[in-house]
Write an enzyme that holds these catalytic residues in place. Structure first.
Site, PDB file in Angstrom:
ATOM      1  N   LYS A 193     -13.352   0.872   1.506  1.00 32.27           N
ATOM      2  CA  LYS A 193     -12.667   2.528   1.416  1.00 32.27           C
ATOM      3  C   LYS A 193     -13.986   3.332   1.745  1.00 32.27           C
ATOM      4  O   LYS A 193     -13.960   4.672   2.325  1.00 32.27           O
ATOM      5  CB  LYS A 193     -12.249   2.512   0.001  1.00 32.27           C
ATOM      6  CG  LYS A 193     -10.853   1.867  -0.295  1.00 32.27           C
ATOM      7  CD  LYS A 193     -10.263   2.115  -1.689  1.00 32.27           C
ATOM      8  CE  LYS A 193      -9.145   1.167  -1.746  1.00 32.27           C
ATOM      9  NZ  LYS A 193      -8.536   1.198  -3.217  1.00 32.27           N
ATOM     10  N   LEU A 223       7.470  -5.208   3.988  1.00 35.10           N
ATOM     11  CA  LEU A 223       8.573  -4.568   3.383  1.00 35.10           C
ATOM     12  C   LEU A 223       8.400  -5.008   1.764  1.00 35.10           C
ATOM     13  O   LEU A 223       8.984  -5.446   1.153  1.00 35.10           O
ATOM     14  CB  LEU A 223       9.969  -4.790   3.741  1.00 35.10           C
ATOM     15  CG  LEU A 223      10.478  -4.151   5.093  1.00 35.10           C
ATOM     16  CD1 LEU A 223      11.851  -4.562   5.655  1.00 35.10           C
ATOM     17  CD2 LEU A 223      10.602  -2.754   4.843  1.00 35.10           C
ATOM     18  N   ARG A 279       8.260 -11.167   6.272  1.00 38.14           N
ATOM     19  CA  ARG A 279       8.279 -12.395   6.264  1.00 38.14           C
ATOM     20  C   ARG A 279       9.673 -13.127   5.754  1.00 38.14           C
ATOM     21  O   ARG A 279      10.027 -14.163   6.329  1.00 38.14           O
ATOM     22  CB  ARG A 279       7.195 -12.765   5.244  1.00 38.14           C
ATOM     23  CG  ARG A 279       5.784 -12.690   5.942  1.00 38.14           C
ATOM     24  CD  ARG A 279       4.725 -13.222   4.922  1.00 38.14           C
ATOM     25  NE  ARG A 279       4.508 -12.230   3.722  1.00 38.14           N
ATOM     26  CZ  ARG A 279       3.609 -12.474   2.847  1.00 38.14           C
ATOM     27  NH1 ARG A 279       2.591 -13.695   2.812  1.00 38.14           N
ATOM     28  NH2 ARG A 279       3.457 -11.659   1.607  1.00 38.14           N
ATOM     29  N   GLU A 315      -4.022   7.912   5.546  1.00 38.00           N
ATOM     30  CA  GLU A 315      -4.187   8.590   4.360  1.00 38.00           C
ATOM     31  C   GLU A 315      -4.197   7.525   3.189  1.00 38.00           C
ATOM     32  O   GLU A 315      -4.954   7.737   1.958  1.00 38.00           O
ATOM     33  CB  GLU A 315      -3.377   9.669   4.080  1.00 38.00           C
ATOM     34  CG  GLU A 315      -3.535  10.485   2.869  1.00 38.00           C
ATOM     35  CD  GLU A 315      -4.844  11.302   2.855  1.00 38.00           C
ATOM     36  OE1 GLU A 315      -5.711  10.733   2.078  1.00 38.00           O
ATOM     37  OE2 GLU A 315      -4.909  12.283   3.666  1.00 38.00           O
ATOM     38  N   ALA A 323       6.212  -2.462   9.521  1.00 37.78           N
ATOM     39  CA  ALA A 323       6.124  -3.978   9.426  1.00 37.78           C
ATOM     40  C   ALA A 323       5.488  -4.123   8.108  1.00 37.78           C
ATOM     41  O   ALA A 323       4.376  -3.564   7.644  1.00 37.78           O
ATOM     42  CB  ALA A 323       4.985  -4.228  10.729  1.00 37.78           C
TER      43      ALA A 323
END
Length: 440
Positions: free
Chosen positions: A207, A12, A46, A131, A10
């Site tokens: 993060k 691109l 999209r 990761e 999902a």
């Protein structure tokens, strides 16, 4: 050879397209190293008509991420859309709820819902791998979750945002203003049209919250981080730091203390001769301090299509190498029920001291007043320097640089607040922590 591992992707964009290209170009090599082929069988994005330079003729297109996650005949759902809410959240939840493994690069999603999603993954025997969510191509998640098992981590810190590191590097090397460097970063695609999420420290905070959970076995606490971005860093700060033997970096720091866990994101002065000070441009670096291994510093590309796709591919390859019935690795290194509640550390002495820049009216008694305010708050000064400027007008503003010994954050803030009431300050004072990394 085992049956193919079927992948649904999902998103691109730059990363998704790079991932598909690598999977197609290295199909045979991956089949050999993983013990089974890896095939992209379903995708959604999209704009279906956009030319991405990859062959998608053998894949099934889905109208949206939710339907792909819920209905596609896949073994792994790869989420590369971004965002803490829908469609990413609902799609990942749907995939895990039916036992489909998930690989994501979405740090915002994990910071907001990581513990919930990890619980769903455990309940349904699925893997949640991420990761690529922290530090791009640097394998810091695997190191904390698996490689450092048995170590007691005392501190995790690093440069986790390439946009900020690029801007600070360019300011120093070319003597340009923050605004000029930001515009250049936007032109090169290192910064978004709205760069606030990066330059105000939010990206680094997301993060850091993930690394904190992995390092210390606590629930994620993304909203409990001291946060300060780089928008107030001036070329004067950059130059003053260099004169004192330091370089300014935006660091995310998490450390264990006697009273809890401390998490903070802020501009930091690090010694010029430290390894982390040499990390320039969009490169990231993460340091881990532990009792058995000691000090580990990992440096590498923190963003970009290939770097992020490489990390995603590593997660997919781990799944491909696993076998049915094998015990899954918990998303945060231990079962969700074993994660400890996050306890924020009390304010403590900062070992590295502080850099304080004050612009003041040049008149008698200013130095003495500043020294008095510091003494009142029990702050010991390592140095106090006036950076004189040539001027013809009496009373023209001058810059005073203070460097403190180890002291309390609260004491520094109170001293600066007192100085602001004296009437000789021009503009806002600048306060920057000084870190002296062990990884030097």
């Amino acid at each position: 050879m085992a049956d193919a591992l079927k992948i649904g992707i999902a998103g691109l964009g730059t990363v998704g397209a790079a991932l598909v290209r690598i999977l197609q170009e290295r199909r045979d090599m991956l089949a050999t190293t993983c013990g089974r082929p890896i095939e992209v069988v379903a995708v959604t994005a999209r704009d279906k008509s956009r030319d991405r330079g990859i062959d998608l003729s053998a894949t099934t297109w889905f109208a949206d991420a939710a339907s792909l996650a819920a209905d596609a005949d896949i073994d792994v759902f790869v989420e590369l859309m971004g965002g803490s809410g829908d469609p990413a959240y609902s799609a990942v939840k749907a995939a895990l709820s039916r036992g489909v493994h998930v690989v994501t690069a979405n740090k915002a999603l994990l910071a907001a819902h990581g513990i919930e999603l990890a619980g769903i993954a455990e309940e349904h025997g699925a893997l949640l791998n991420y990761e690529a969510a922290v530090a791009g191509g640097i394998p810091v998640i695997k190191a904390l979750r698996e490689s450092l098992t048995g170590n007691t981590i005392s501190r995790v810190y690093g440069i986790m945002n390439g946009t900020c590191n690029y801007i600070l590097t360019k300011m120093e090397k070319e003597g340009l203003s923050f605004e000029a460097c930001l515009k250049e970063a936007q032109r090169l695609g290192y910064a978004e049209a709205d760069p606030a999420f990066d330059i105000e420290g939010n990206d680094t905070a997301h993060k850091l919250s993930i690394l904190t959970s992995l390092a210390f076995g606590t629930a994620i606490a993304a909203d409990d981080i001291y946060l300060e971005g780089i928008t107030n860093i001036s070329i004067d700060d950059i130059n003053a730091a260099a004169d004192l033997g330091y370089r300014i970096k935006l660091l995310g720091v998490a450390q264990r203390t006697e009273s809890g866990i401390e998490q903070r994101v802020h501009p930091t002065m690090v010694p010029l001769d430290s390894v982390i000070a040499q990390v320039d441009g969009v490169t990231n670096a993460v340091a881990i301090e532990s009792d058995i291994l000691g000090e580990l510093l990992m440096v590498g590309p923190g963003a970009g299509g290939n770097a992020t796709a490489s990390a995603v591919l590593g997660d997919i390859a781990d799944i491909a190498k696993s076998r049915p019935g094998a015990q899954t690795v918990p998303a945060f290194g231990r079962p969700v029920t074993a994660l400890l509640p996050y306890t924020r550390a009390q304010i403590q002495s900062h070992e590295g001291g502080y850099f304080i820049r004050l612009t003041v009216i040049d008149k008698a008694g200013v130095f003495a007043s500043i020294a008095t305010r510091m003494a009142e708050n029990k702050i010991s000064l390592e140095s106090i320097v006036q950076r004189s400027k040539t001027h013809t007008e009496s009373g023209a503003p001058q810059t005073i640089i203070l460097v403190t010994h180890a002291t309390m954050e609260d004491a520094v803030r109170k001293a600066v607040a007192s100085i602001k009431t004296e009437g000789y300050l021009v503009g806002e004072p600048q306060v920057i922590r000084i870190e002296r990394p062990k990884a030097a």
